[in-house]
Design an enzyme around this catalytic site. Structure first.
Site, PDB file in Angstrom:
ATOM      1  N   HIS A 493     -43.200  -9.992 -25.951  1.00  0.00           N
ATOM      2  CA  HIS A 493     -42.640  -9.595 -24.657  1.00  0.00           C
ATOM      3  C   HIS A 493     -41.138  -9.319 -24.767  1.00  0.00           C
ATOM      4  CE1 HIS A 493     -42.256  -9.770 -20.159  1.00  0.00           C
ATOM      5  NE2 HIS A 493     -41.020 -10.107 -20.498  1.00  0.00           N
ATOM      6  N   GLU A 494     -40.409 -10.308 -25.267  1.00  0.00           N
ATOM      7  CA  GLU A 494     -38.950 -10.148 -25.321  1.00  0.00           C
ATOM      8  C   GLU A 494     -38.559  -9.031 -26.283  1.00  0.00           C
ATOM      9  OE1 GLU A 494     -37.227 -11.362 -23.071  1.00  0.00           O
ATOM     10  OE2 GLU A 494     -38.728 -12.772 -22.340  1.00  0.00           O
ATOM     11  N   HIS A 497     -38.537  -5.710 -24.529  1.00  0.00           N
ATOM     12  CA  HIS A 497     -37.237  -5.436 -23.892  1.00  0.00           C
ATOM     13  C   HIS A 497     -36.243  -4.937 -24.940  1.00  0.00           C
ATOM     14  CE1 HIS A 497     -38.079  -7.053 -19.945  1.00  0.00           C
ATOM     15  NE2 HIS A 497     -38.299  -8.270 -20.376  1.00  0.00           N
ATOM     16  N   HIS A 500     -36.605  -1.359 -25.801  1.00  0.00           N
ATOM     17  CA  HIS A 500     -36.066  -0.543 -24.710  1.00  0.00           C
ATOM     18  C   HIS A 500     -34.547  -0.405 -24.869  1.00  0.00           C
ATOM     19  CE1 HIS A 500     -36.376   0.116 -20.031  1.00  0.00           C
ATOM     20  NE2 HIS A 500     -36.236   1.250 -20.673  1.00  0.00           N
TER      21      HIS A 500
HETATM   22 ZN   LIG Z   1     -39.293  -9.824 -19.335  1.00  0.00          ZN
END
Ligand SMILES: [Zn+2]
Length: 707
Positions: A493-494, A497, A500
């Site tokens: 998940h992290e 980011h 991105h």
């Molecule tokens: Zn998040």
């Protein structure tokens, strides 16, 4: 998301201790760009005491820069106004990105004090920029003339966003309305603080007092001892005090076998802020909702949700309510299924009562043990942190995007447990730096997050310097770093980011990388979670730390099944809360102040969910996120981005899954786009259609698609 870092690296502090004379004379380490690779923070020279003076100096510098832009005698141009604002505040970026990174992950009393001193000054600093009439005049002139300025699409977007932000802050209101706005802002902020303080006291006072130890049956000795100590602290010797948690459901209900105690604890939670005393929040809420609606009306919006959503992907309250309505039927089906299974368990337990919300957690836990049990000790040997990172998280990124990683041990960090990697693009050029700070510490905020130490911008000539923070248990010395599957998903998940941020490819900082709306920012991260269970990726990283053996399929299946436990409940309580939030903020200014309980009941009834059995995660009277934590009309965002993530993963599967071509398409049209265009068109360019909710329903609610 957040930022962080901290000068607290032991090496740096010790080394500098002997140099106090020289250090005193040295310029502030934030005064000029770091000379480290990619301007990485100088954790080797930064002291705790450097932050506050750096903030003060940096705000003064930016104030001067803004004044020069506002007072420029030359006619406004994109370059002398918009680009000039984008170039301003370099020192402020350096100190604040570094400070907040460290403050959130490795704080101490000096940094805590710096934060309380600086936070109000930063907010005033921001206001002084957006309420500067001369500055706005220049922005407005450019905006009105934008069709003739020969701007690139990115420049046009940046100009529009500046204009909208000024307007949203009140720059375009008449002087009389600006006075009214300031009064409303003061009233709203006073009410928000009042709500928060009442709720804090109500939650404390709402703790359940138990007279009889037998009523605590089922709880472990550690909890019972802690509750006895709570009672002693409250001068209630010989009793037990069970404190309330934030959410409607209370974790202790899981273990409690005494039904009357469960009911009492649940009711204390449900009515905590509705006792008709000084801590009752309902009058405050009714006034606050009304004041927010009035503020929205001042700007010409029909309601406060519309005022908040203007720059979000969902755009309107109607779109959010439509989205919620689409989630509800599948969730209801799942809720009913779970309730029936629990009722059956109650009957088999020899009981005759009908399931109530205070029974749910307790009997759901029995269902979990029977149907979904997952032994962490069996699973963890297959998830060694460094293997998961290199052979899972990095591997998936290499397969999809062609990027590679090389550990750097020469880059200073604020804690010796951190790891730093240089990230290379597919052509071998440096893409950015990536820090990982994974282990739990007492001076770190809970949860996990990502942010930048340095943001990407061609205008500023900067590349991304990014960090991921988490709170995994640190292994004892000499022991392997074994983590749970939940931790594995957090890593993916992290890192979503981070991708991105790493693929940001913008000229202007304002629209770079993760500078996107709340209902878009969790899209890349939730999307990246899917690769954790992709068969190719999973087989590559999930190997026994001693033998290297692949995980047995039966165990993989158990992991997948465990993830589907109690879905109807979990999704239902979130949807109910999102619906409450949106209903309160869709009230027009013309509506009278509401009766809080009647309004809440009507809003929840409209969902079609079984909200009597699966109550909202937060009731109106204790919904801190929306009444004082900045999530007003925004609680839906996390669910919304799940739709985007799951639908995008469905696109990947339709197109062959884990391939470089698919990754490149996603990188080109989503991950590298920042906020250079509106989110709806961005998604459409990637997929060729608007987002579809079906993959989310199958994956997260009905459980028909485990990955
Ligand atoms: Zn998040």
């Amino acid at each position: 998301m957040t930022r962080f870092f901290r000068f607290g690296a032991l090496v740096a502090t010790t080394a500098l201790a002997g140099l106090s004379g020289a250090a005193m004379a040295a310029p502030n380490p934030f005064a000029s760009p770091s000379t480290l690779p990619l301007q990485a923070p100088r954790f080797d020279v930064i002291h705790d005491s450097d932050y506050k003076p750096a903030f003060l100096q940096a705000m003064a510098i930016q104030k001067g820069e803004m004044r020069r832009i506002a007072n420029n005698h030359a006619a406004p141009t994109f370059d002398n106004t918009i680009a000039a604002m984008e170039r301003s505040g370099r020192m402020l970026d350096r100190v604040s990105l570094t400070f907040y990174g460290v403050y959130q992950a490795n704080t101490n009393p000096t940094l805590d004090k710096t934060q309380s001193d600086i936070a109000p000054l930063l907010s005033q600093h921001q206001d002084s920029i957006y309420l500067d009439a001369k500055l706005f005049k220049r922005v407005e002139t450019l905006y009105n003339d934008r069709a003739h300025l020969d701007l690139t699409p990115e420049q046009a977007q940046v100009l529009t966003l500046y204009y909208q932000q000024f307007v949203h802050a009140g720059a375009k209101l008449s002087p009389a309305d600006q006075v009214r706005l300031r009064a409303l802002n003061t009233q709203i902020s006073t009410l928000e603080t009042a709500f928060q303080q009442k709720l804090l006291a109500a939650t404390r006072d709402g703790a359940l007092v138990v007279d009889n130890k037998a009523a605590l049956a089922g709880l472990d000795d550690g909890s019972i001892t802690a509750f006895a100590k709570n009672a002693a602290d409250r001068k209630l010797p010989g009793k037990w005090v069970i404190p309330l948690q934030n959410t409607t459901q209370q974790p202790d209900l899981t273990d409690m076998t005494d039904r009357a105690t469960r009911e009492a604890l649940f009711k204390q939670s449900w009515t905590r802020a509705e006792k008709g005393d000084a801590n009752d929040t309902r009058a405050t809420i009714a006034t606050l909702a009304h004041a927010r609606a009035q503020k929205a009306a001042l700007f010409g919006y029909p309601d406060f949700a519309s005022y908040v959503l203007y720059d979000q992907m969902a755009d309107t309250p109607a779109a959010v309510q439509h989205f919620i309505a689409e989630l509800a039927p599948a969730t209801r089906t799942q809720q009913d299924r779970e309730a029936a299974r629990i009722q059956e368990t109650i009957r088999k337990d020899g009981q005759t009562f009908t399931l109530q919300p205070w029974d749910w957690m307790h009997y759901a836990e029995q269902v979990r043990k029977q149907d979904y049990a997952l032994d962490e000790n069996q699973v963890k040997p297959y998830f060694e942190l460094n293997t998961v990172l290199r052979d899972g998280v990095f591997f998936a990124a290499t397969q999809l995007y062609g990027i590679t990683f090389k550990q750097r041990t020469d880059i200073p960090v604020y804690n010796p447990d951190m790891m730093v990697f240089e990230v290379f693009d597919k052509d071998g050029s440096t893409l950015g730096l990536m820090y990982f700070d994974y282990f739990k510490r007492d001076n770190k905020n809970g949860g996990a997050w990502m942010s930048n130490f340095v943001g990407q911008s061609r205008l500023l000539g900067t590349k991304p310097v990014i960090y991921n923070v988490a709170n995994f248990a640190k292994p004892a010395a000499g022991q392997p770093d074994l983590i749970s599957f939940e931790d594995v998903v957090t890593m993916f998940h992290e890192f979503g980011h981070a991708l991105h941020g790493l693929f940001a490819n913008q000229t202007y900082p304002m629209v770079s990388g993760t500078q996107v709306a709340r209902d878009f920012v969790e899209f890349p991260s939730q999307f990246n979670e899917h690769w954790a269970l992709d068969p190719t990726v999973f087989a590559h990283y999930a190997r026994h730390y001693k033998t290297g053996a692949a995980m047995p399929q039966a165990l993989v299946d158990k992991i997948k099944k465990a993830a589907t436990f109690n879905r109807g409940y979990n999704m239902g309580e979130l949807i109910a809360a999102a619906q409450l939030d949106m209903a309160w903020h869709a009230l027009p200014a013309s509506a009278p102040q509401q009766d809080v309980d009647a309004f809440e009941k009507a809003a929840l009834d409209k969902t079609g969910l079984n909200t009597a059995l699966v109550p909202t995660r937060y009731r109106t009277s204790y919904f801190l996120h929306i009444w004082s934590n900045g999530y007003s009309a925004g609680y839906y965002a996390y669910l919304w981005t799940q739709m985007l993530a799951d639908d995008s993963f469905a696109w990947f599967r339709e197109h062959g899954g884990l391939t470089r071509e698919n990754g490149q398409h996603f990188r080109d049209l989503i991950l590298s786009q920042g906020h250079t265009q509106d989110y709806g068109p961005m998604f459409r360019a990637f997929y060729g259609k608007a987002p579809d909710i079906t993959p989310m329903l199958n994956h997260r609610i009905l459980g028909t698609d485990p990955n």
